[in-house]
Design a protein around this motif. Structure first.
Motif, PDB file in Angstrom:
ATOM      1  N   LEU A  22      39.197  69.567 -53.945  1.00 46.44           N
ATOM      2  CA  LEU A  22      39.051  68.906 -55.236  1.00 46.44           C
ATOM      3  C   LEU A  22      39.982  69.516 -56.275  1.00 46.44           C
ATOM      4  N   ALA A  23      40.125  70.845 -56.246  1.00 48.73           N
ATOM      5  CA  ALA A  23      41.037  71.521 -57.176  1.00 48.73           C
ATOM      6  C   ALA A  23      42.457  71.022 -56.944  1.00 48.73           C
ATOM      7  N   THR A  24      42.836  70.924 -55.665  1.00 52.80           N
ATOM      8  CA  THR A  24      44.169  70.448 -55.321  1.00 52.80           C
ATOM      9  C   THR A  24      44.378  69.036 -55.843  1.00 52.80           C
ATOM     10  N   LEU A  25      43.372  68.180 -55.669  1.00 52.31           N
ATOM     11  CA  LEU A  25      43.497  66.798 -56.130  1.00 52.31           C
ATOM     12  C   LEU A  25      43.605  66.726 -57.656  1.00 52.31           C
ATOM     13  N   LYS A  26      42.909  67.631 -58.332  1.00 51.56           N
ATOM     14  CA  LYS A  26      42.966  67.678 -59.789  1.00 51.56           C
ATOM     15  C   LYS A  26      44.391  67.997 -60.248  1.00 51.56           C
ATOM     16  N   TRP A  27      45.031  68.969 -59.586  1.00 51.16           N
ATOM     17  CA  TRP A  27      46.421  69.332 -59.902  1.00 51.16           C
ATOM     18  C   TRP A  27      47.351  68.171 -59.583  1.00 51.16           C
ATOM     19  N   GLN A  28      47.109  67.536 -58.442  1.00 52.06           N
ATOM     20  CA  GLN A  28      47.971  66.433 -58.027  1.00 52.06           C
ATOM     21  C   GLN A  28      47.883  65.287 -59.046  1.00 52.06           C
ATOM     22  N   LYS A  29      46.667  64.997 -59.496  1.00 51.49           N
ATOM     23  CA  LYS A  29      46.482  63.922 -60.474  1.00 51.49           C
ATOM     24  C   LYS A  29      47.173  64.285 -61.800  1.00 51.49           C
ATOM     25  N   ALA A  30      46.987  65.539 -62.246  1.00 50.72           N
ATOM     26  CA  ALA A  30      47.598  65.976 -63.502  1.00 50.72           C
ATOM     27  C   ALA A  30      49.124  65.879 -63.412  1.00 50.72           C
ATOM     28  N   PHE A  31      49.678  66.264 -62.256  1.00 51.42           N
ATOM     29  CA  PHE A  31      51.130  66.189 -62.045  1.00 51.42           C
ATOM     30  C   PHE A  31      51.589  64.734 -62.134  1.00 51.42           C
ATOM     31  N   ASN A  32      50.903  63.861 -61.391  1.00 55.34           N
ATOM     32  CA  ASN A  32      51.290  62.445 -61.359  1.00 55.34           C
ATOM     33  C   ASN A  32      51.150  61.780 -62.724  1.00 55.34           C
ATOM     34  N   ASP A  33      50.100  62.146 -63.472  1.00 53.15           N
ATOM     35  CA  ASP A  33      49.911  61.583 -64.809  1.00 53.15           C
ATOM     36  C   ASP A  33      51.051  61.994 -65.738  1.00 53.15           C
ATOM     37  N   LEU A  34      51.501  63.242 -65.587  1.00 55.67           N
ATOM     38  CA  LEU A  34      52.557  63.760 -66.464  1.00 55.67           C
ATOM     39  C   LEU A  34      53.939  63.229 -66.101  1.00 55.67           C
ATOM     40  N   TYR A  35      54.293  63.324 -64.816  1.00 54.71           N
ATOM     41  CA  TYR A  35      55.669  63.016 -64.421  1.00 54.71           C
ATOM     42  C   TYR A  35      55.866  61.620 -63.829  1.00 54.71           C
ATOM     43  N   LYS A  36      54.777  60.988 -63.385  1.00 59.25           N
ATOM     44  CA  LYS A  36      54.852  59.654 -62.793  1.00 59.25           C
ATOM     45  C   LYS A  36      55.993  59.509 -61.781  1.00 59.25           C
ATOM     46  N   PRO A  37      55.969  60.290 -60.706  1.00 56.34           N
ATOM     47  CA  PRO A  37      57.036  60.195 -59.696  1.00 56.34           C
ATOM     48  C   PRO A  37      57.036  58.811 -59.034  1.00 56.34           C
ATOM     49  N   SER A  38      58.222  58.302 -58.715  1.00 58.09           N
ATOM     50  CA  SER A  38      58.288  56.968 -58.112  1.00 58.09           C
ATOM     51  C   SER A  38      57.730  57.003 -56.689  1.00 58.09           C
TER      52      SER A  38
END
Ligand SMILES: [Ca+2]
Length: 114
Positions: A22-38
């Protein structure tokens, strides 16, 4: 009694593993929200390997993950604080790699030469 103990140990292991995931998913979501990788970027395809040594997140953190680990919180400021660093020492800053869609924690993944 013995059975109860093994049930408790199993339960504890499940809670710990789920908590880590869950911690990993939280980081992954925060990353995607910030940088929006294609969707077709190496970052998006890498999933857990953005910060871990493997795509399942079982082999520990890669250099980019280790930088973020020191930040404790999965929030934009944590990612921004390490943008100018070059976690994997491949000559490209983390933010340059993120913009190019390559992996900031894997020296084999880097943007094409300018
Ligand atoms: Ca790099």
């Amino acid at each position: 009694m013995r059975k109860l103990r093994s049930i408790l140990v199993t339960l504890l292991a499940v809670v710990l593993i789920a908590g880590t995931a869950l911690a990993t998913l939280k980081w992954q979501k925060a990353f995607n929200d910030l940088y929006k990788p294609s969707a077709d970027s190496q970052i998006k395809k890498a999933k857990c390997a953005l910060c871990h040594l493997d795509d399942k997140g079982k082999k520990g953190l890669n250099p980019y993950g280790k930088l973020l680990q020191k930040k404790k919180k999965a929030e934009p400021g944590s990612f921004k604080a390490v943008e100018k660093l070059d976690a994997d020492k491949d000559g490209f800053s983390n933010i340059d790699e993120i913009k190019a869609g390559t992996l900031p924690g894997d020296p084999k993944s880097k943007p094409p030469k300018k």
